[in-house]
Design an enzyme around this catalytic site. Structure first.
Site, PDB file in Angstrom:
ATOM      1  N   THR A  77      52.863  65.971  73.963  1.00 36.00           N
ATOM      2  CA  THR A  77      54.150  66.055  73.279  1.00 36.00           C
ATOM      3  C   THR A  77      53.930  66.745  71.942  1.00 36.00           C
ATOM      4  O   THR A  77      52.871  66.590  71.333  1.00 36.00           O
ATOM      5  CB  THR A  77      54.762  64.654  73.061  1.00 36.00           C
ATOM      6  OG1 THR A  77      53.766  63.787  72.495  1.00 36.00           O
ATOM      7  CG2 THR A  77      55.250  64.058  74.375  1.00 36.00           C
ATOM      8  N   GLY A  78      54.926  67.507  71.491  1.00 37.01           N
ATOM      9  CA  GLY A  78      54.757  68.326  70.300  1.00 37.01           C
ATOM     10  C   GLY A  78      55.424  67.749  69.064  1.00 37.01           C
ATOM     11  O   GLY A  78      56.307  66.892  69.148  1.00 37.01           O
ATOM     12  N   SER A 105      48.784  68.529  72.963  1.00 37.37           N
ATOM     13  CA  SER A 105      49.689  69.666  73.096  1.00 37.37           C
ATOM     14  C   SER A 105      49.275  70.836  72.209  1.00 37.37           C
ATOM     15  O   SER A 105      48.730  70.650  71.111  1.00 37.37           O
ATOM     16  CB  SER A 105      51.108  69.227  72.722  1.00 37.37           C
ATOM     17  OG  SER A 105      51.981  70.342  72.615  1.00 37.37           O
ATOM     18  N   TYR A 128      50.114  76.386  75.995  1.00 37.59           N
ATOM     19  CA  TYR A 128      51.149  77.399  76.075  1.00 37.59           C
ATOM     20  C   TYR A 128      50.470  78.746  75.837  1.00 37.59           C
ATOM     21  O   TYR A 128      49.556  78.854  75.008  1.00 37.59           O
ATOM     22  CB  TYR A 128      52.212  77.207  74.998  1.00 37.59           C
ATOM     23  CG  TYR A 128      53.056  75.967  75.139  1.00 37.59           C
ATOM     24  CD1 TYR A 128      53.829  75.737  76.267  1.00 37.59           C
ATOM     25  CD2 TYR A 128      53.112  75.028  74.103  1.00 37.59           C
ATOM     26  CE1 TYR A 128      54.627  74.605  76.378  1.00 37.59           C
ATOM     27  CE2 TYR A 128      53.907  73.898  74.205  1.00 37.59           C
ATOM     28  CZ  TYR A 128      54.664  73.693  75.343  1.00 37.59           C
ATOM     29  OH  TYR A 128      55.438  72.573  75.453  1.00 37.59           O
ATOM     30  N   THR A 154      50.992  74.962  80.971  1.00 42.52           N
ATOM     31  CA  THR A 154      52.431  74.733  81.109  1.00 42.52           C
ATOM     32  C   THR A 154      53.143  76.052  81.373  1.00 42.52           C
ATOM     33  O   THR A 154      52.969  77.017  80.636  1.00 42.52           O
ATOM     34  CB  THR A 154      52.994  74.059  79.853  1.00 42.52           C
ATOM     35  OG1 THR A 154      52.388  72.771  79.718  1.00 42.52           O
ATOM     36  CG2 THR A 154      54.502  73.886  79.942  1.00 42.52           C
ATOM     37  N   ARG A 163      69.024  73.154  73.200  1.00 39.07           N
ATOM     38  CA  ARG A 163      69.088  71.739  72.841  1.00 39.07           C
ATOM     39  C   ARG A 163      70.181  71.539  71.802  1.00 39.07           C
ATOM     40  O   ARG A 163      70.002  71.781  70.611  1.00 39.07           O
ATOM     41  CB  ARG A 163      67.721  71.262  72.343  1.00 39.07           C
ATOM     42  CG  ARG A 163      66.642  71.434  73.421  1.00 39.07           C
ATOM     43  CD  ARG A 163      65.234  71.224  72.959  1.00 39.07           C
ATOM     44  NE  ARG A 163      64.301  71.636  74.022  1.00 39.07           N
ATOM     45  CZ  ARG A 163      62.982  71.694  73.871  1.00 39.07           C
ATOM     46  NH1 ARG A 163      62.438  71.373  72.698  1.00 39.07           N
ATOM     47  NH2 ARG A 163      62.216  72.077  74.878  1.00 39.07           N
ATOM     48  N   LYS A 251      51.366  72.865  85.046  1.00 37.82           N
ATOM     49  CA  LYS A 251      52.423  71.905  84.717  1.00 37.82           C
ATOM     50  C   LYS A 251      53.784  72.600  84.681  1.00 37.82           C
ATOM     51  O   LYS A 251      53.932  73.656  84.054  1.00 37.82           O
ATOM     52  CB  LYS A 251      52.139  71.261  83.349  1.00 37.82           C
ATOM     53  CG  LYS A 251      53.189  70.253  82.899  1.00 37.82           C
ATOM     54  CD  LYS A 251      52.793  69.627  81.566  1.00 37.82           C
ATOM     55  CE  LYS A 251      53.799  68.575  81.115  1.00 37.82           C
ATOM     56  NZ  LYS A 251      55.090  69.146  80.711  1.00 37.82           N
ATOM     57  N   HIS A 275      59.871  69.142  82.305  1.00 37.04           N
ATOM     58  CA  HIS A 275      59.666  69.133  80.856  1.00 37.04           C
ATOM     59  C   HIS A 275      60.497  68.033  80.178  1.00 37.04           C
ATOM     60  O   HIS A 275      61.073  68.227  79.109  1.00 37.04           O
ATOM     61  CB  HIS A 275      59.996  70.501  80.247  1.00 37.04           C
ATOM     62  CG  HIS A 275      59.118  70.864  79.078  1.00 37.04           C
ATOM     63  ND1 HIS A 275      57.933  71.536  79.233  1.00 37.04           N
ATOM     64  CD2 HIS A 275      59.240  70.636  77.749  1.00 37.04           C
ATOM     65  CE1 HIS A 275      57.373  71.728  78.043  1.00 37.04           C
ATOM     66  NE2 HIS A 275      58.159  71.181  77.133  1.00 37.04           N
ATOM     67  N   GLY A 308      60.632  60.295  82.572  1.00 40.71           N
ATOM     68  CA  GLY A 308      61.394  59.051  82.567  1.00 40.71           C
ATOM     69  C   GLY A 308      60.618  57.799  82.902  1.00 40.71           C
ATOM     70  O   GLY A 308      61.226  56.777  83.233  1.00 40.71           O
ATOM     71  N   GLY A 329      55.202  60.410  78.419  1.00 42.80           N
ATOM     72  CA  GLY A 329      55.646  61.265  77.330  1.00 42.80           C
ATOM     73  C   GLY A 329      56.306  60.492  76.208  1.00 42.80           C
ATOM     74  O   GLY A 329      55.686  60.148  75.203  1.00 42.80           O
ATOM     75  N   ARG A 330      57.583  60.171  76.390  1.00 41.47           N
ATOM     76  CA  ARG A 330      58.319  59.503  75.315  1.00 41.47           C
ATOM     77  C   ARG A 330      57.875  58.061  75.086  1.00 41.47           C
ATOM     78  O   ARG A 330      57.920  57.581  73.950  1.00 41.47           O
ATOM     79  CB  ARG A 330      59.820  59.548  75.610  1.00 41.47           C
ATOM     80  CG  ARG A 330      60.441  60.942  75.520  1.00 41.47           C
ATOM     81  CD  ARG A 330      61.928  60.891  75.828  1.00 41.47           C
ATOM     82  NE  ARG A 330      62.596  62.173  75.647  1.00 41.47           N
ATOM     83  CZ  ARG A 330      62.785  63.075  76.624  1.00 41.47           C
ATOM     84  NH1 ARG A 330      62.336  62.820  77.842  1.00 41.47           N
ATOM     85  NH2 ARG A 330      63.416  64.214  76.370  1.00 41.47           N
TER      86      ARG A 330
END
Length: 376
Positions: A77-78, A105, A128, A154, A163, A251, A275, A308, A329-330
């Site tokens: 995660t960035g 990341s 990336y 990725t 966003r 990914k 993502h 999720g 992730g989150r």
């Protein structure tokens, strides 16, 4: 004591400045892809087995020749410096303490070398690729010198997804000073004090070091958002192989066709991912795509999935549907933003406890033995 990941999310929402929480939590456009990700786990139900001796269960798996405590990794995660000082170092230490790999990341706010100094654990690099491929080559060389074991390429960010939440908040790097921002900061004094402990605003330090840029966040952000290599193709896996000795995973795949293409191109694994719902709002949930992809690959390469994961039972569902492990992730970031190192450790502990409980209630003694027969 907070009992679930969602409780750490609620606490993180209270403690973070609004723009920082929205950056963490928000998806692309109307958030439909992210909503599909979250909902997909609830549609999978179990078929437990009765009268099985589950006094001892083995929650661990082997992945690329290494043993880990759970079928999970702390994923890439960035801009994590928005949530806690030296965030990636905190995450790497917590992952190692929990017996899990940590994936750093390209958009990290701690250097590759600093993360290695902070943790003796298994570290992976998420990459990336910019137009100037010498940047990616430098990052791969630095990560290999630091003993990182695997590379995660990725491929779903040739451009950044739209966003809306960032546009509404006026969020960009560097963060512009506005009356709205000042009001946001005054409403979150504890977060502000923590941020003052950092070395100025969070920087994309690895990108800066490998590209030779100065500490100019606006320039760094421009490289990330406008100079991605949109000409990257399957043929370029050969270029990656020339610069990386260990396992390579691709990914950002969502179809069986692309998964087979990755296998034919020489990848060691894939990550089924949209993502986190942050790129294409019309993308399907990775979990729903997983069974078809696993069937097409027939065990010929490693499969990870993300999007999720909020419960330990989700790890069991992913394994049963054909994944080797999930990317978190989150969820760890909620713990980080809520309570720092203690919060990350607690979130990982909650997921481990829930996963072991799920194994016992399923009548499954080994995580490695989970398959579709445990699903209704």
């Amino acid at each position: 004591m907070l009992p679930a990941v969602k409780d750490y999310r609620a606490l993180a929402r209270r403690r973070l400045a609004r723009f920082a929480f929205d950056y963490l939590e928000g998806g692309a456009e109307d958030g439909q892809a992210m909503a599909r990700n979250l909902a997909s786990w609830g549609r999978v139900t179990f078929q437990p087995r009765a009268l099985v001796d589950v006094s001892e269960v083995d929650a661990g798996i082997d992945l690329f020749g290494r043993r880990q405590a759970l079928p999970a990794l702390v994923g890439p995660t960035g801009l994590n410096g928005l949530y806690w000082p030296r965030a990636e170092e905190v995450l790497a230490r917590a992952a190692h303490a929990a017996g899990l790999p940590f994936v750093l990341s390209t958009a990290s706010t701690s250097l590759i070398e600093e993360v290695r100094a902070a943790s003796a654990g298994d570290l992976w690099l998420q990459l990336y690729v910019q137009k100037d491929r010498r940047i990616a080559e430098s990052m791969m060389a630095r990560a290999q010198a630091a003993g990182f074991s695997a590379l995660m390429l990725t491929v779903d960010t040739m451009v950044h997804g739209k966003r809306d939440h960032d546009i509404r908040n006026g969020f960009r790097m560097p963060i512009p000073w506005t009356p709205r921002l000042l009001a946001d900061l005054l409403a979150h004094p504890r977060w502000c004090l923590r941020m003052l402990r950092q070395r100025g605003s969070p920087q994309l330090v690895n990108l800066a070091r490998s590209s030779g840029m100065a500490a100019d966040l606006q320039q760094q952000a421009a490289v990330m958002s406008r100079q991605m290599d949109m000409a990257l193709t399957w043929d370029d896996l050969a270029w990656v192989r020339r610069h990386w000795r260990g396992p390579v995973l691709v990914k950002g795949l969502l179809t069986a066709r692309d998964a087979v293409q990755a296998l034919n191109a020489g990848a060691d694994g894939i990550v089924v991912s949209n993502h986190g719902g942050r790129q294409l709002d019309g993308a399907p949930s990775p979990l729903e795509q997983l069974p078809g992809i696993a069937d097409a690959l027939r065990g010929k390469m490693r499969i990870l999935v993300d999007g999720g994961v909020r419960r330990g039972s989700d790890l069991a569902k992913a394994r049963a549907l054909g994944a080797d492990a999930v990317l978190l992730g989150r969820a760890p970031l909620y713990g980080l933003a809520a309570r720092g190192p203690q919060g990350v450790a607690k979130v990982l502990d909650i997921l481990r406890g829930e996963f072991e409980t799920t194994l016992r209630l399923l009548g499954a003694t080994r995580a490695a033995g989970l398959d579709a027969s445990y699903l209704a």
